[in-house]
Design an enzyme around this catalytic site. Sequence first.
Site, PDB file in Angstrom:
ATOM      1  N   ASN A 174     -24.174 -39.700 -45.230  1.00  0.00           N
ATOM      2  CA  ASN A 174     -24.635 -39.352 -43.893  1.00  0.00           C
ATOM      3  C   ASN A 174     -24.675 -40.649 -43.093  1.00  0.00           C
ATOM      4  O   ASN A 174     -25.330 -41.607 -43.500  1.00  0.00           O
ATOM      5  CB  ASN A 174     -26.027 -38.706 -43.965  1.00  0.00           C
ATOM      6  CG  ASN A 174     -26.000 -37.415 -44.768  1.00  0.00           C
ATOM      7  OD1 ASN A 174     -25.043 -36.647 -44.680  1.00  0.00           O
ATOM      8  ND2 ASN A 174     -27.037 -37.176 -45.553  1.00  0.00           N
TER       9      ASN A 174
ATOM     10  N   GLN B 283     -28.840 -39.086 -41.777  1.00  0.00           N
ATOM     11  CA  GLN B 283     -29.201 -40.311 -42.512  1.00  0.00           C
ATOM     12  C   GLN B 283     -30.675 -40.648 -42.289  1.00  0.00           C
ATOM     13  O   GLN B 283     -31.124 -40.778 -41.144  1.00  0.00           O
ATOM     14  CB  GLN B 283     -28.330 -41.493 -42.071  1.00  0.00           C
ATOM     15  CG  GLN B 283     -28.626 -42.755 -42.884  1.00  0.00           C
ATOM     16  CD  GLN B 283     -27.708 -43.928 -42.532  1.00  0.00           C
ATOM     17  OE1 GLN B 283     -26.933 -43.858 -41.586  1.00  0.00           O
ATOM     18  NE2 GLN B 283     -27.827 -44.996 -43.283  1.00  0.00           N
TER      19      GLN B 283
ATOM     20  N   HIS C 214     -25.462 -45.378 -48.693  1.00  0.00           N
ATOM     21  CA  HIS C 214     -25.508 -44.668 -49.981  1.00  0.00           C
ATOM     22  C   HIS C 214     -24.584 -43.478 -49.948  1.00  0.00           C
ATOM     23  O   HIS C 214     -24.446 -42.817 -48.916  1.00  0.00           O
ATOM     24  CB  HIS C 214     -26.937 -44.230 -50.320  1.00  0.00           C
ATOM     25  CG  HIS C 214     -27.641 -43.499 -49.214  1.00  0.00           C
ATOM     26  ND1 HIS C 214     -28.181 -44.144 -48.122  1.00  0.00           N
ATOM     27  CD2 HIS C 214     -27.877 -42.179 -49.029  1.00  0.00           C
ATOM     28  CE1 HIS C 214     -28.723 -43.250 -47.309  1.00  0.00           C
ATOM     29  NE2 HIS C 214     -28.542 -42.049 -47.834  1.00  0.00           N
TER      30      HIS C 214
END
Length: 112
Positions: free
Chosen positions: A85, A92, A98
């Site tokens: 994201n 996010q 990540h």
Amino acid sequence: MADCIFCGIASGEIETRIVYEDEFLLAFKDLNPQAPTHILIIPKKHISSLSQAAEEDLELLGMMQLAAVKIAKDLDLKDFRLVTNCGKGAGQSVEHLHYHLLSGRRMLWPPG
Ligand code: 5GP
Ligand code: ZN
């Protein structure tokens, strides 16, 4: 980076359930899993999101994807989804790059 929870995990200050680690990357179980298998793959280096990755991170980004494949093989995951994201509007919530590795249930498309 100070006040970054994933930097805290990468440095070992914050405990987590590690699934994979090498010199550059760390993979660990998500605290709030959205699938039977939900693993986060992060670079140890702080990059706030994919949109902040630079030319010098080219190899690192490749390593993150290959780590996902390795983890999927090691855990015998038949099918999986790898997603990041990028930005609040995309979902996010932690500003340290990540990839989510999700598996173990039927994935919907489009994602919500
Ligand atoms: P994002 O919403 O930024 O795409 O994903 C952040 C993910 O990090 C979420 O799925 C959330 O559950 C997970 N998360 C947040 N804080 C922690 C933590 O301290 N430990 C672990 N293992 N996962 C976390
Ligand atoms: Zn960080």
